[in-house]
Design a protein around this motif. Structure first.
Motif, PDB file in Angstrom:
ATOM      1  N   ASN A  81       0.845  -1.187   0.000  1.00  0.00           N
ATOM      2  CA  ASN A  81       0.000   0.000   0.000  1.00  0.00           C
ATOM      3  C   ASN A  81       0.883   1.240   0.000  1.00  0.00           C
ATOM      4  OD1 ASN A  81      -2.832  -0.895   0.205  1.00  0.00           O
ATOM      5  ND2 ASN A  81      -2.043  -1.948   2.008  1.00  0.00           N
ATOM      6  N   VAL A  82       0.526   2.182  -0.849  1.00  0.00           N
ATOM      7  CA  VAL A  82       1.250   3.452  -0.927  1.00  0.00           C
ATOM      8  C   VAL A  82       0.250   4.560  -0.610  1.00  0.00           C
ATOM      9  CG1 VAL A  82       2.575   5.016  -2.397  1.00  0.00           C
ATOM     10  CG2 VAL A  82       2.848   2.536  -2.654  1.00  0.00           C
ATOM     11  N   PHE A  83       0.633   5.392   0.354  1.00  0.00           N
ATOM     12  CA  PHE A  83      -0.202   6.515   0.743  1.00  0.00           C
ATOM     13  C   PHE A  83       0.508   7.813   0.409  1.00  0.00           C
ATOM     14  CE2 PHE A  83      -2.005   3.079   3.054  1.00  0.00           C
ATOM     15  CZ  PHE A  83      -3.337   3.408   3.239  1.00  0.00           C
ATOM     16  N   LEU A  84      -0.239   8.759  -0.119  1.00  0.00           N
ATOM     17  CA  LEU A  84       0.274  10.083  -0.437  1.00  0.00           C
ATOM     18  C   LEU A  84      -0.512  11.091   0.379  1.00  0.00           C
ATOM     19  CD1 LEU A  84       2.141  11.863  -2.161  1.00  0.00           C
ATOM     20  CD2 LEU A  84       0.331  11.929  -3.884  1.00  0.00           C
ATOM     21  N   ASN A  85       0.172  11.755   1.276  1.00  0.00           N
ATOM     22  CA  ASN A  85      -0.469  12.725   2.177  1.00  0.00           C
ATOM     23  C   ASN A  85      -1.675  12.103   2.888  1.00  0.00           C
ATOM     24  OD1 ASN A  85       1.403  14.718   1.340  1.00  0.00           O
ATOM     25  ND2 ASN A  85       0.129  15.148  -0.439  1.00  0.00           N
ATOM     26  N   GLY A  86      -1.530  10.848   3.300  1.00  0.00           N
ATOM     27  CA  GLY A  86      -2.571  10.160   4.058  1.00  0.00           C
ATOM     28  C   GLY A  86      -3.637   9.484   3.226  1.00  0.00           C
ATOM     29  N   ASN A  87      -3.577   9.596   1.910  1.00  0.00           N
ATOM     30  CA  ASN A  87      -4.582   8.989   1.035  1.00  0.00           C
ATOM     31  C   ASN A  87      -3.972   7.853   0.224  1.00  0.00           C
ATOM     32  OD1 ASN A  87      -6.762  10.938   1.574  1.00  0.00           O
ATOM     33  ND2 ASN A  87      -5.374  12.369   0.579  1.00  0.00           N
ATOM     34  N   ASN A  88      -4.680   6.742   0.145  1.00  0.00           N
ATOM     35  CA  ASN A  88      -4.204   5.598  -0.625  1.00  0.00           C
ATOM     36  C   ASN A  88      -4.204   5.965  -2.109  1.00  0.00           C
ATOM     37  OD1 ASN A  88      -3.866   3.051  -1.919  1.00  0.00           O
ATOM     38  ND2 ASN A  88      -4.673   2.035  -0.097  1.00  0.00           N
ATOM     39  N   ILE A  89      -3.077   5.722  -2.777  1.00  0.00           N
ATOM     40  CA  ILE A  89      -3.002   6.085  -4.199  1.00  0.00           C
ATOM     41  C   ILE A  89      -3.981   5.276  -5.046  1.00  0.00           C
ATOM     42  CG2 ILE A  89      -0.630   6.923  -4.060  1.00  0.00           C
ATOM     43  CD1 ILE A  89       0.121   4.255  -5.621  1.00  0.00           C
ATOM     44  N   LYS A  90      -4.496   4.161  -4.509  1.00  0.00           N
ATOM     45  CA  LYS A  90      -5.499   3.374  -5.232  1.00  0.00           C
ATOM     46  C   LYS A  90      -6.766   4.197  -5.462  1.00  0.00           C
ATOM     47  CE  LYS A  90      -3.901  -1.072  -3.540  1.00  0.00           C
ATOM     48  NZ  LYS A  90      -4.166  -2.221  -2.669  1.00  0.00           N
ATOM     49  N   HIS A  91      -6.993   5.200  -4.600  1.00  0.00           N
ATOM     50  CA  HIS A  91      -8.166   6.069  -4.728  1.00  0.00           C
ATOM     51  C   HIS A  91      -7.828   7.372  -5.444  1.00  0.00           C
ATOM     52  CE1 HIS A  91     -10.093   3.216  -2.135  1.00  0.00           C
ATOM     53  NE2 HIS A  91      -9.191   3.420  -1.191  1.00  0.00           N
ATOM     54  N   MET A  92      -6.623   7.419  -5.997  1.00  0.00           N
ATOM     55  CA  MET A  92      -6.178   8.591  -6.746  1.00  0.00           C
ATOM     56  C   MET A  92      -5.894   8.128  -8.176  1.00  0.00           C
ATOM     57  SD  MET A  92      -3.790  10.025  -3.644  1.00  0.00           S
ATOM     58  CE  MET A  92      -3.645  11.754  -4.063  1.00  0.00           C
ATOM     59  N   GLU A  93      -4.761   8.481  -8.716  1.00  0.00           N
ATOM     60  CA  GLU A  93      -4.384   8.069 -10.066  1.00  0.00           C
ATOM     61  C   GLU A  93      -3.381   6.920 -10.052  1.00  0.00           C
ATOM     62  OE1 GLU A  93      -5.902   9.263 -12.775  1.00  0.00           O
ATOM     63  OE2 GLU A  93      -7.103  10.489 -11.422  1.00  0.00           O
ATOM     64  N   GLY A  94      -3.314   6.198  -8.937  1.00  0.00           N
ATOM     65  CA  GLY A  94      -2.399   5.078  -8.816  1.00  0.00           C
ATOM     66  C   GLY A  94      -0.953   5.519  -8.975  1.00  0.00           C
ATOM     67  N   ASP A 133       5.223  16.865  -0.587  1.00  0.00           N
ATOM     68  CA  ASP A 133       4.315  15.739  -0.363  1.00  0.00           C
ATOM     69  C   ASP A 133       4.979  14.716   0.537  1.00  0.00           C
ATOM     70  OD1 ASP A 133       2.206  16.704  -1.877  1.00  0.00           O
ATOM     71  OD2 ASP A 133       2.626  15.453  -3.621  1.00  0.00           O
ATOM     72  N   GLU A 134       4.149  13.987   1.280  1.00  0.00           N
ATOM     73  CA  GLU A 134       4.638  12.903   2.110  1.00  0.00           C
ATOM     74  C   GLU A 134       4.051  11.598   1.610  1.00  0.00           C
ATOM     75  OE1 GLU A 134       3.948  11.905   6.634  1.00  0.00           O
ATOM     76  OE2 GLU A 134       5.452  13.487   6.364  1.00  0.00           O
ATOM     77  N   MET A 135       4.937  10.661   1.323  1.00  0.00           N
ATOM     78  CA  MET A 135       4.528   9.373   0.763  1.00  0.00           C
ATOM     79  C   MET A 135       4.980   8.274   1.715  1.00  0.00           C
ATOM     80  SD  MET A 135       5.250   8.498  -3.189  1.00  0.00           S
ATOM     81  CE  MET A 135       6.095   6.957  -3.398  1.00  0.00           C
ATOM     82  N   GLY A 136       4.098   7.308   1.963  1.00  0.00           N
ATOM     83  CA  GLY A 136       4.441   6.175   2.811  1.00  0.00           C
ATOM     84  C   GLY A 136       4.239   4.880   2.055  1.00  0.00           C
ATOM     85  N   VAL A 137       5.175   3.934   2.225  1.00  0.00           N
ATOM     86  CA  VAL A 137       5.083   2.627   1.569  1.00  0.00           C
ATOM     87  C   VAL A 137       4.959   1.575   2.673  1.00  0.00           C
ATOM     88  CG1 VAL A 137       6.148   1.021  -0.033  1.00  0.00           C
ATOM     89  CG2 VAL A 137       6.540   3.469  -0.305  1.00  0.00           C
ATOM     90  N   PHE A 138       3.829   0.840   2.636  1.00  0.00           N
ATOM     91  CA  PHE A 138       3.509  -0.120   3.681  1.00  0.00           C
ATOM     92  C   PHE A 138       3.432  -1.541   3.130  1.00  0.00           C
ATOM     93  CE2 PHE A 138       1.781   3.915   4.914  1.00  0.00           C
ATOM     94  CZ  PHE A 138       1.933   3.973   6.287  1.00  0.00           C
ATOM     95  N   PRO A 139       4.296  -2.429   3.628  1.00  0.00           N
ATOM     96  CA  PRO A 139       4.172  -3.843   3.290  1.00  0.00           C
ATOM     97  C   PRO A 139       3.113  -4.463   4.209  1.00  0.00           C
ATOM     98  CG  PRO A 139       6.016  -3.554   4.753  1.00  0.00           C
ATOM     99  CD  PRO A 139       5.446  -2.173   4.477  1.00  0.00           C
TER     100      PRO A 139
END
Length: 92
Positions: A59-72, A81-87
């Motif tokens: 899962n990758v989050f950009l500023n607290g939002n999952n990129i799956k709900h954005m433009e991937g 921007d703050e990006m988090g990568v979660f295994p």
């Protein structure tokens, strides 16, 4: 190019031996490609090798939002921007 604060979690952090770093890129994909270029062992954990797409459990989050709900992976980045990568993580 945007300068992004990238945070790594769980085994990704352990492999890279850092919890955060600054990477530049225009899109989420650019930043992730730069990440795996700097830390090659992360490549097989983050991407499905044949298609260079995210593994289903990452899962990758950009500023607290999952990129799956954005433009991937094509989501455009902005400076700061703050990006988090979660295994996947388990435990109790």
């Amino acid at each position: 190019m945007a300068s992004v604060n990238l945070k790594l979690f769980a085994n990704l952090r352990e492999i890279a031996q850092t919890s955060s770093l600054t990477i530049t890129g225009d899109t989420v994909m650019d930043v992730l490609l730069s990440l795996v270029e700097q830390y090659p062992p992360l490549n097989e954990l983050i991407f499905e090798q044949e298609e260079m797409k995210l593994r289903g459990y990452i899962n990758v989050f950009l500023n607290g939002n999952n990129i799956k709900h954005m433009e991937g992976l094509d989501t455009i980045l902005n400076d700061g921007d703050e990006m988090g990568v979660f295994p996947p993580v388990s435990g109790g």
